[in-house]
Write an enzyme that holds these catalytic residues in place. Structure first.
Site, PDB file in Angstrom:
ATOM      1  CB  CYS A   2      -0.940   0.102   1.371  1.00 59.64           C
ATOM      2  SG  CYS A   2      -1.463  -1.615   1.554  1.00 59.64           S
ATOM      3  NE  ARG A  27       4.005   1.827  -1.607  1.00 61.21           N
ATOM      4  CZ  ARG A  27       5.375   1.186  -1.504  1.00 61.21           C
ATOM      5  NH1 ARG A  27       6.100   1.652  -2.579  1.00 61.21           N
ATOM      6  NH2 ARG A  27       5.403   0.496  -0.582  1.00 61.21           N
ATOM      7  CD1 TRP A  76      -2.700  -4.005  -5.119  1.00 63.06           C
ATOM      8  CD2 TRP A  76      -1.564  -5.459  -3.774  1.00 63.06           C
ATOM      9  NE1 TRP A  76      -2.488  -5.356  -5.737  1.00 63.06           N
ATOM     10  CE2 TRP A  76      -1.851  -6.215  -4.918  1.00 63.06           C
ATOM     11  CE3 TRP A  76      -0.977  -6.176  -2.621  1.00 63.06           C
ATOM     12  CZ2 TRP A  76      -1.300  -7.513  -5.211  1.00 63.06           C
ATOM     13  CZ3 TRP A  76      -0.747  -7.607  -2.915  1.00 63.06           C
ATOM     14  CH2 TRP A  76      -0.899  -7.990  -4.108  1.00 63.06           C
ATOM     15  CG  ASN A 102       3.388  -0.855   2.492  1.00 59.02           C
ATOM     16  OD1 ASN A 102       2.665  -1.884   2.154  1.00 59.02           O
ATOM     17  ND2 ASN A 102       4.553  -0.753   2.200  1.00 59.02           N
ATOM     18  CE  LYS A 487       6.208  -4.456 -19.112  1.00 60.36           C
ATOM     19  NZ  LYS A 487       7.101  -4.552 -18.048  1.00 60.36           N
ATOM     20  CD  GLU A 490       3.724  -6.579 -16.310  1.00 59.55           C
ATOM     21  OE1 GLU A 490       4.178  -6.447 -15.116  1.00 59.55           O
ATOM     22  OE2 GLU A 490       4.334  -5.653 -17.217  1.00 59.55           O
ATOM     23  CG  HIS A 506      10.769 -29.614 -27.123  1.00 56.60           C
ATOM     24  ND1 HIS A 506      10.995 -30.974 -27.463  1.00 56.60           N
ATOM     25  CD2 HIS A 506      11.675 -29.029 -27.819  1.00 56.60           C
ATOM     26  CE1 HIS A 506      12.567 -30.915 -28.082  1.00 56.60           C
ATOM     27  NE2 HIS A 506      12.650 -29.678 -28.115  1.00 56.60           N
TER      28      HIS A 506
HETATM   29  C1  G6P Z   1       5.974  -6.064  -9.484  1.00 61.65           C
HETATM   30  C2  G6P Z   1       5.803  -4.999 -10.471  1.00 61.65           C
HETATM   31  C3  G6P Z   1       6.682  -5.757 -12.026  1.00 61.65           C
HETATM   32  C4  G6P Z   1       8.183  -5.678 -11.235  1.00 61.65           C
HETATM   33  C5  G6P Z   1       8.094  -6.456 -10.221  1.00 61.65           C
HETATM   34  C6  G6P Z   1       9.623  -6.439  -9.342  1.00 61.65           C
HETATM   35  O1  G6P Z   1       5.399  -7.310  -9.928  1.00 61.65           O
HETATM   36  O2  G6P Z   1       4.491  -5.130 -11.149  1.00 61.65           O
HETATM   37  O3  G6P Z   1       6.739  -4.605 -12.874  1.00 61.65           O
HETATM   38  O4  G6P Z   1       8.882  -6.379 -12.298  1.00 61.65           O
HETATM   39  O5  G6P Z   1       7.179  -6.246  -9.181  1.00 61.65           O
HETATM   40  O6  G6P Z   1       9.794  -5.299  -8.858  1.00 61.65           O
HETATM   41  P1  G6P Z   1      11.206  -4.658  -8.608  1.00 61.65           P
HETATM   42  O7  G6P Z   1      10.818  -3.332  -7.893  1.00 61.65           O
HETATM   43  O8  G6P Z   1      11.794  -5.764  -7.727  1.00 61.65           O
HETATM   44  O9  G6P Z   1      12.016  -4.845  -9.840  1.00 61.65           O
END
Ligand code: G6P
Length: 610
Positions: A2, A27, A76, A102, A487, A490, A506
């Site tokens: 959060c 966040r 969140w 958080n 990408k 997401e 495979h």
């Molecule tokens: C979350 C985000 C991703 C990111 C991952 C790792 O899942 O949505 O976009 O790649 O965390 O985050 P970091 O800050 O460790 O690169």
């Protein structure tokens, strides 16, 4: 995870909290709330909603709570559905103690049982609510002492900001396994999950360390360990501007950040790479002797950072001749890692706060391995926990989907591989120079690619009707394919998977037909011909192919349905360019489908819980 914010000062708190929450929304954004108190008030004004920050702001506009002390939260959900009752802030029975949180309190069930047994009444399903009740339980006329006592009983992860109506001259923060910073203004103070939330007000920031607590009054902050031992505060001067955290006219942060890639690449290289290919990292300087003694490199990350780790694995083995392995941090942390003093562990994390990666880094270092964090956030937990840091220097990234920081990660890992290769004398001076030139030309090459965005948007429009995609690549283009697929899923919620060209036969190939297009990354690489072979295989099975190729490459004309051209360069730079092209493709496809690109459903920018 959060976003949390607190304010103590002379101006009205509510507008500051609203502003901060807007910037923290990446966040988490399933509910939000604020609590504000004015001097001498008998109760705090609390406003909450089970929706995004925007709606909370609407509510606040019609009924703005007065007071210059307050806290805010954007949630969140982890424990308890996103409802108004579960939205933060949470309070104790007497409504005197107000808390935003958080993280996850792992032992909240037993604490709740104990507190309910002692007569406390809970209103929400959250783990957080045990905190104000626990403080109330220990309160004997001293809010700070009671808080310290309560914190001593919590297990798990928390960044907390809280105040008590009994001592409204205090704002208290504490952190354990979750980030928290304190902004130092002129007679006003801010506590927040990240710097972006407060940089509009002050550039002087105190980064609270792991297991530390801060008590802020109008005289300033006092930092201690959780058990009260004074700690020397670490104050940073932030060198980026709030405008860098705003959209500057772009429709989405994601697009703005993709367009910041040339600068991000240039900043990752800045001052680190000379024309001969010598690399120097200021915050991770190891002598050649030590680097030569390494026997293994383990790269740890999650999500996009795991894909960067896979690219790092490839170049470290290929260029430096050193055994390298990329691993999902969340899997690594629950094994008994076989590493030792001659291993280098590279934690790859944009935020520096991803819980799995931090715990994995700690576990790896506990075996005696040398640890380096490759991160965008100065003073982040990963940076502090490691023996050294390689900072991306990419500026804040707000879009939930990582874009420019993926590129900065790739560039930083190329530099690390080059550093290892030269220390270990595995690369000829000519090859070093050639690679240095290739990397130094990257910012311009990305600019050139970005100029072709309308063509990529046109392709995205053409492919927007498909519900499934297969991304294929080999060598360095394999992690590019995985990241391209990530990408797309997401931000567009369209099913996409990535595979190596070798693995395609495979299993994955069984999925393909005229409704299942393949995105094939056929850019410069020693194994390019093999990927071209894959294109022929899938075309023979009726799948449409969008081939990413180097400019002027006509070998797949008439075979692939469409070509997406990137500037012609070497394999390492091509991987970066193809990644940016696929980011733009995913972006435009998601926009075409009307998705909320910057705030994709169910995701969060920084996953600070397990
Ligand atoms: C979350 C985000 C991703 C990111 C991952 C790792 O899942 O949505 O976009 O790649 O965390 O985050 P970091 O800050 O460790 O690169």
């Amino acid at each position: 995870m959060c976003g949390i914010i607190g304010y103590l000062g002379t101006r009205e708190a509510a507008p500051v909290l609203m502003d901060g929450l807007r910037r923290l929304e990446y966040r988490g954004y399933d509910s939000a709330g604020v609590a504000v108190v004015s001097p001498g008030a008998e109760v705090a004004s609390v406003v909450k909603c089970a929706a995004r920050v925007e709606q909370l702001i609407e509510q606040l506009r019609t009924d703005m709570p007065a007071g210059s002390l307050g806290v805010g939260h954007t949630r969140w959900a982890t424990h308890g559905k996103p409802t108004v009752l579960n939205a933060h802030p949470h309070t104790d029975c007497g409504r005197r103690i107000t808390v935003v949180h958080n993280g996850i309190i792992e032992n909240f069930r037993e604490l709740r049982e104990e507190l309910e047994g002692a007569g406390h009444e809970f209103l929400s399903d959250t783990d957080t609510e045990v905190v104000p009740h626990l403080i109330e339980h220990h309160y004997r006329g001293d809010f700070v002492a009671a808080t310290r006592h309560a914190l001593g009983r919590l297990r798990g992860a928390y960044a907390l900001v809280m105040f008590s109506l009994d001592e409204p001259e205090l704002l208290v923060g504490a952190r354990l396994n979750a980030p928290l910073v304190v902004g130092l203004g002129e007679g006003e103070y801010f506590i927040a999950s990240d710097i972006a939330a407060i940089v509009a007000y002050t550039k002087k920031v105190l980064v609270l360390g792991e297991g530390e607590m801060v008590v802020v009054t109008s005289l300033g902050p006092v930092v201690t360990s959780l058990d009260g031992i004074p700690v020397e505060p670490r104050v940073l001067h932030v060198d980026w501007d709030v405008s860098q955290a705003e959209r500057s006219g772009y429709p989405h942060f994601m697009l703005k950040e993709i367009h910041e890639t040339p600068e991000a690449a240039a900043n990752a290289l800045r001052g680190r790479l000379d024309r001969q290919g010598h690399v120097e990292f200021t915050e991770f300087e190891m002598d050649d002797e030590r680097l030569r003694s390494l026997e293994e490199v383990r790269l740890l990350g999650m999500g996009t950072s795991l894909h960067a780790a896979l690219a790092g694995e490839h170049v470290i083995e290929d260029w430096a001749g050193l055994a390298a392995r990329a691993q999902d941090s969340s899997e690594f942390r629950y094994r008994r890692p076989v590493l030792g003093g001659n291993a280098l562990v590279v934690a790859i994390t944009q935020s520096g706060e991803t819980a799995d990666t931090i715990v994995a880094l700690r576990a790896a270092r506990a075996t005696g391995a040398l640890g380096v964090a490759v991160t965008n956030v100065v003073g982040s937990t990963a940076a502090r926990d490691a023996d050294g840091a390689i900072y991306l220097q990419a500026g804040p990234e707000i879009g939930v989907a990582s874009t420019k920081t993926f590129v900065a990660h790739l560039v930083s890992l190329y530099l690390l591989a080059l550093r290892l290769a030269t220390a270990r004398r595995r690369m000829s001076p000519e090859r070093c120079e050639e690679l240095a030139a290739e990397l130094r030309s990257l910012p311009d090459a990305v600019r050139h690619l970005l100029a072709g965005e309308p063509e990529i948007a046109r392709l995205a429009h053409r492919y927007a009707g498909y519900r499934n995609f297969m991304y294929v690549g080999r060598g360095l283009a394999y992690p590019v394919a995985l990241e391209g697929a990530l990408k797309l899923k997401e931000i567009s919620y369209v099913h996409a998977e990535g595979t190596s060209g070798g693995e395609l036969k495979h299993g994955p190939i069984a999925l393909l037909d005229a409704e299942f297009p393949v995105v094939a990354v056929c850019t410069a690489s020693p194994v390019r011909e093999k990927t071209v072979g894959n294109v022929h295989e899938v075309v023979a099975r009726g799948a449409p192919v969008l081939a990413v190729v180097s400019e002027g490459d006509r070998s797949l004309e008439g075979v692939a349905s469409d070509l997406l051209e990137i500037p012609r360069t070497g394999e390492a730079a091509s991987a970066v360019l193809a990644s940016v092209a696929l980011q733009l493709f995913a972006y435009h496809l998601a926009v075409e489908l009307g998705r909320d690109v910057d705030r994709p459903r169910n995701l969060a920018k920084s996953v600070t819980v397990e």
